[in-house]
Design a protein around this motif. Structure first.
Motif, PDB file in Angstrom:
ATOM      1  N   LEU A  37       0.811  -1.207   0.000  1.00  0.00           N
ATOM      2  CA  LEU A  37       0.000   0.000   0.000  1.00  0.00           C
ATOM      3  C   LEU A  37       0.854   1.272   0.000  1.00  0.00           C
ATOM      4  O   LEU A  37       0.586   2.211  -0.749  1.00  0.00           O
ATOM      5  N   VAL A  38       1.911   1.292   0.806  1.00  0.00           N
ATOM      6  CA  VAL A  38       2.760   2.493   0.879  1.00  0.00           C
ATOM      7  C   VAL A  38       3.517   2.687  -0.424  1.00  0.00           C
ATOM      8  O   VAL A  38       3.562   3.793  -0.976  1.00  0.00           O
ATOM      9  N   CYS A  59      -3.588   6.745 -12.318  1.00  0.00           N
ATOM     10  CA  CYS A  59      -2.299   6.667 -11.625  1.00  0.00           C
ATOM     11  C   CYS A  59      -2.312   5.555 -10.580  1.00  0.00           C
ATOM     12  O   CYS A  59      -1.322   4.830 -10.416  1.00  0.00           O
ATOM     13  N   TRP A  60      -3.423   5.401  -9.872  1.00  0.00           N
ATOM     14  CA  TRP A  60      -3.547   4.342  -8.876  1.00  0.00           C
ATOM     15  C   TRP A  60      -3.450   2.968  -9.538  1.00  0.00           C
ATOM     16  O   TRP A  60      -2.814   2.064  -9.035  1.00  0.00           O
ATOM     17  N   ARG A  78       2.777   1.531  -3.417  1.00  0.00           N
ATOM     18  CA  ARG A  78       1.841   1.885  -4.488  1.00  0.00           C
ATOM     19  C   ARG A  78       1.380   3.325  -4.348  1.00  0.00           C
ATOM     20  O   ARG A  78       1.245   4.051  -5.339  1.00  0.00           O
ATOM     21  N   SER A  79       1.136   3.778  -3.131  1.00  0.00           N
ATOM     22  CA  SER A  79       0.711   5.158  -2.904  1.00  0.00           C
ATOM     23  C   SER A  79       1.786   6.145  -3.328  1.00  0.00           C
ATOM     24  O   SER A  79       1.481   7.182  -3.936  1.00  0.00           O
ATOM     25  N   LEU A  80       3.046   5.847  -3.012  1.00  0.00           N
ATOM     26  CA  LEU A  80       4.144   6.739  -3.407  1.00  0.00           C
ATOM     27  C   LEU A  80       4.297   6.805  -4.915  1.00  0.00           C
ATOM     28  O   LEU A  80       4.484   7.890  -5.487  1.00  0.00           O
ATOM     29  N   ALA A 109       1.930   6.159  -7.145  1.00  0.00           N
ATOM     30  CA  ALA A 109       0.742   6.842  -7.681  1.00  0.00           C
ATOM     31  C   ALA A 109       0.832   8.352  -7.469  1.00  0.00           C
ATOM     32  O   ALA A 109       0.479   9.128  -8.369  1.00  0.00           O
ATOM     33  N   ALA A 110       1.316   8.780  -6.311  1.00  0.00           N
ATOM     34  CA  ALA A 110       1.453  10.220  -6.055  1.00  0.00           C
ATOM     35  C   ALA A 110       2.493  10.842  -6.989  1.00  0.00           C
ATOM     36  O   ALA A 110       2.292  11.952  -7.503  1.00  0.00           O
ATOM     37  N   CYS A 129      -6.254  10.522 -11.262  1.00  0.00           N
ATOM     38  CA  CYS A 129      -5.991   9.828  -9.994  1.00  0.00           C
ATOM     39  C   CYS A 129      -6.278   8.333 -10.113  1.00  0.00           C
ATOM     40  O   CYS A 129      -5.473   7.501  -9.680  1.00  0.00           O
TER      41      CYS A 129
END
Length: 137
Positions: free
Chosen positions: A10-11, A88-89, A13-15, A17-18, A85
Motif C-alpha cells: 500500500l505504501v 495513476c492508482w 503503491r501510494s508513493l 501513484a502520487a 488519480c
C-alpha cells in the motif's frame, strides 16, 4: 530460474501513484499559470490546464484499461483530475492488476491464484494466445 516480482504494498503503491499524479498534473498547472501571466486571461489558464489533463489521461488510459478515446473525458474540469488519480492508482500496481480487464484484454489476462489471489496479470509474460476464430459465450 527467474523470480517474479512481488506486487507493491500500500505504501509503495501510494508513493508511485502520487509521483505519477504529480508528473501528470503539475506541468499542466505550471503551463496554465504561465499562460495566464503572459496573456492575463484566467479562462485560458483553465483551458491549458484541462487540455494537459486530457493529454495525461490519453497517455495513461491504455495502461489502466481505459480506451484512448477516454482522453476526452480528461478535458472536463475537475473530473479529469479524478480520472488521472484513478489511472495513476491503477498504473502504480502494474504489471499486476486489481481490476478486471476489459473484454478485448481478456485473451492476454491471467487470474492469479495462491498468494496473489484476487489479482490479474495481463502482460506478455505467460499470456495465453487468442483463440482462433470468434468465440461465443
Amino acid at each position: 530460474m527467474q523470480r517474479e516480482a512481488e506486487p507493491r504494498g500500500l505504501v509503495g503503491r501510494s508513493l508511485v501513484a502520487a509521483g505519477l499524479f504529480a508528473g501528470a498534473v503539475v506541468p499542466g498547472w505550471t503551463l496554465g499559470d504561465l499562460t495566464e501571466s503572459w496573456t492575463g486571461n484566467g479562462l485560458l489558464d483553465w483551458l491549458v490546464t484541462c487540455a494537459w489533463s486530457g493529454l495525461a489521461v490519453r497517455v495513461l488510459a491504455p495502461w489502466g484499461s481505459y480506451r484512448p478515446r477516454d482522453g476526452w473525458l480528461g478535458v472536463i474540469p475537475l473530473y479529469g483530475w479524478y480520472l488521472t488519480c484513478v489511472l495513476c492508482w491503477r498504473v502504480a500496481l502494474l504489471p499486476y492488476r486489481d481490476w478486471e480487464p476489459r473484454e478485448e484484454e481478456l485473451w492476454r489476462a491471467r487470474w492469479l491464484t495462491g498468494d496473489r489471489l484476487g489479482l490479474w496479470r495481463a502482460d506478455s509474460r505467460g499470456a495465453m494466445r487468442p483463440a482462433v476464430g470468434h468465440r461465443t459465450r
